[in-house]
Write an enzyme that holds these catalytic residues in place. Structure first.
Site, PDB file in Angstrom:
ATOM      1  N   LYS A 129     -52.772 -37.743  68.367  1.00  0.00           N
ATOM      2  CA  LYS A 129     -53.805 -38.295  67.483  1.00  0.00           C
ATOM      3  C   LYS A 129     -54.468 -37.128  66.774  1.00  0.00           C
ATOM      4  O   LYS A 129     -54.336 -35.978  67.203  1.00  0.00           O
ATOM      5  CB  LYS A 129     -54.842 -39.075  68.289  1.00  0.00           C
ATOM      6  CG  LYS A 129     -55.628 -40.086  67.485  1.00  0.00           C
ATOM      7  CD  LYS A 129     -54.844 -41.378  67.234  1.00  0.00           C
ATOM      8  CE  LYS A 129     -55.556 -42.265  66.252  1.00  0.00           C
ATOM      9  NZ  LYS A 129     -54.940 -43.607  66.170  1.00  0.00           N
ATOM     10  N   ASP A 169     -55.352 -44.073  60.268  1.00  0.00           N
ATOM     11  CA  ASP A 169     -56.260 -44.737  61.219  1.00  0.00           C
ATOM     12  C   ASP A 169     -57.543 -44.998  60.420  1.00  0.00           C
ATOM     13  O   ASP A 169     -57.488 -45.057  59.178  1.00  0.00           O
ATOM     14  CB  ASP A 169     -56.513 -43.842  62.451  1.00  0.00           C
ATOM     15  CG  ASP A 169     -57.221 -44.580  63.593  1.00  0.00           C
ATOM     16  OD1 ASP A 169     -56.575 -45.377  64.281  1.00  0.00           O
ATOM     17  OD2 ASP A 169     -58.441 -44.366  63.783  1.00  0.00           O
TER      18      ASP A 169
END
Ligand code: NDP
Length: 449
Positions: A129, A169
């Site tokens: 991430k 995201d």
């Protein structure tokens, strides 16, 4: 206390020490550990090989300065992150988040969850991430572009189509992925599938924009089937009005439900006639406006300037699609009071541990994020496959694969819940099934990290 239990407690203490001041990461680890005792009892070799000892520490965490120039010629500085957690089953994969709340604890919680989520998809993708504390709100298109270019000037050293493949995201959509891709291509002089969520004009995948929201609904429908129910005729409360929320609203409506709410961080709208999604798409995807404008342009719609109160709206099904810890104990109790019997998570970790306790003790069907929102990364995996073979699949082909993957994740999680002695607890099932796959791969590869 069993030896497995005390092993897990000891590791949690380690996390509290080594990741002090990172409550979101501690929460994500504790939630996974809570489920794993039955697997570790059956596989003492995982304890001996220190699988979890290794998984709680990422392979690496990269932090870098991102300097950029705003439209007034002023130099601005933000912090960039990439956490590469585990590549036991494939190249690191996970989105980039641009939001002022981003810091190490956020990217670590998201990266840790991503390991198990990606394993559940059955595709060859590892966990990662990243992101920045950059706030895209109110920035011009050129400011967004300059920020993305500066971010990539550092990130490009650590990623690649077989190494680490970032995606979007919160705050990172098709536009940002385009600017990031353009800069990577310039720096490496290479056109490759290094990012997913690309626009269709340069080999993004059809259905990627829809995938997380659609996948969430496919997963929810499987959950509903276990009680002889479906979306048809159900009232649905959705939070958020971004990518996941919009396409969850679209698919739930196509499946016969009525979605009555959407929100942003300022407040929520309640439309008893069902959300006018064409308007929301134009508002959010084209004009980048605020959800409040919906109430100003639609008759009979209520706007409440407190997004946390969206859970007080009576419903059958709740789909949290905004952000972490958006449902606390009080909100979960409000959902129960309003007649809600299903909560399925589109956002990552939207429910606090206390909220999950409320769901479970009230017999609510609960779909945990790492299973229910895996459709986005799964379709990113399918984008990687299409890029590798330099072909593009039809929307129908990708969507059929997405549906199959979501059904597979549901059944793998359900079966693992049975094996763990917690039939129907999909949180336990998803954690066990995801962990087993990663642990088995790590065992086979020796102690490399
Ligand atoms: P977007 O940026 O498109 O939308 C985010 C939405 O959530 C916006 O409506 C935003 O409102 C709201 N929101 C963000 N932060 C907060 C906050 N602190 N409080 C209240 N509302 C907030 O993001 P996505 O739709 O892509 O992501 C939403 C969630 O889904 C995240 O948890 C993400 O990690 C998760 N997810 C996303 C995937 C994807 O494919 N995009 C895949 C899997 C999970 P505002 O405009 O006011 O900030």
């Amino acid at each position: 206390m069993s030896s497995v239990q005390s092993y897990l407690e000891g590791l949690l203490e380690t996390v509290q020490r080594t990741s002090a001041h990172q409550p979101e990461f501690q929460q994500a680890v504790a939630e996974v550990f809570e489920s794993l005792a039955p697997v570790l009892e059956r596989h003492p070799e995982f304890v001996k090989a220190g699988i979890l000892d290794r998984l709680i520490e990422p392979d690496r965490l990269i932090r870098f300065r991102v300097a950029w120039v705003d439209d007034n010629g002023r130099v601005r500085v933000n912090i960039g992150y990439r956490v590469q957690f585990c590549n036991a089953i494939g190249p690191y994969k996970g989105g980039l988040r641009f939001h002022p709340s981003v810091y190490e604890g956020i990217v670590k919680f998201l990266g840790f969850e991503q390991i198990f989520k990606n394993a559940l998809t059955s595709l060859p993708i590892g966990g990662a991430k990243g992101g920045s504390d950059f706030d895209p709100k109110g920035k011009s298109d050129m400011e967004i572009m300059r920020f993305c270019q500066s971010f990539m000037n550092e990130l490009y050293k650590y990623i690649g189509p077989n190494t680490d493949v970032p995606a979007g995201d919160i705050g990172v959509g098709t536009r940002e992925i385009g600017y990031l891709f353009g800069q990577y291509k310039r720096l490496r002089d290479e056109f490759s599938g290094v990012l997913t969520g690309k626009a269709l004009s340069f080999h993004g995948s059809l259905d990627r924009v829809q995938a997380t929201g659609y996948g969430l609904c496919y997963f929810t429908e499987e959950m509903l089937k276990t009680r002889g129910r479906s979306f048809d005729g159900q009232t649905v409360v959705i939070s958020g009005s971004g990518n996941v929320a919009i396409y969850a609203c679209e698919k739930a409506t196509q499946m016969g439900a009525k979605v009555v709410t959407m929100s942003d961080s300022n407040g929520y709208v309640y439309d008893p006639n069902g959300i006018d999604l064409a308007y929301v798409k134009d508002l959010k995807e084209v004009r980048r406006g605020r959800i409040k404008e919906y109430a100003e342009t639609h008759e009979g719609v209520t706007y409440v300037a407190d997004c946390s109160k969206v859970w007080t709206v009576p419903c059958d099904i709740a789909l949290p699609c905004a952000t972490q810890n958006e449902i606390n104990k009080e909100s979960a109790e409000a959902l129960v009071k309003g007649g809600c019997t299903v909560v399925c998570e589109g956002a990552n970790m939207p429910s606090t541990p206390e909220a999950i306790e409320v769901y479970l003790s009230n017999g609510i069907l609960y779909g945990p994020a790492k299973a229910s929102n895996a459709g986005g990364v799964a379709t990113s995996g399918l984008e990687m496959s299409q890029n590798s073979e330099r072909l593009s699949w039809s929307f129908e082909e990708v969507d059929a694969k997405l549906k199959g993957i979501m059904e597979g994740i549901f059944h793998a999680s359900y079966d693992a819940s049975v094996a763990a002695g917690s039939e129907g607890n999909l949180m336990v099932g998803a954690n066990c099934a995801g962990f087993l796959k990663v642990a088995t791969a790590m065992m086979a590869q020796g102690i490399t990290y």
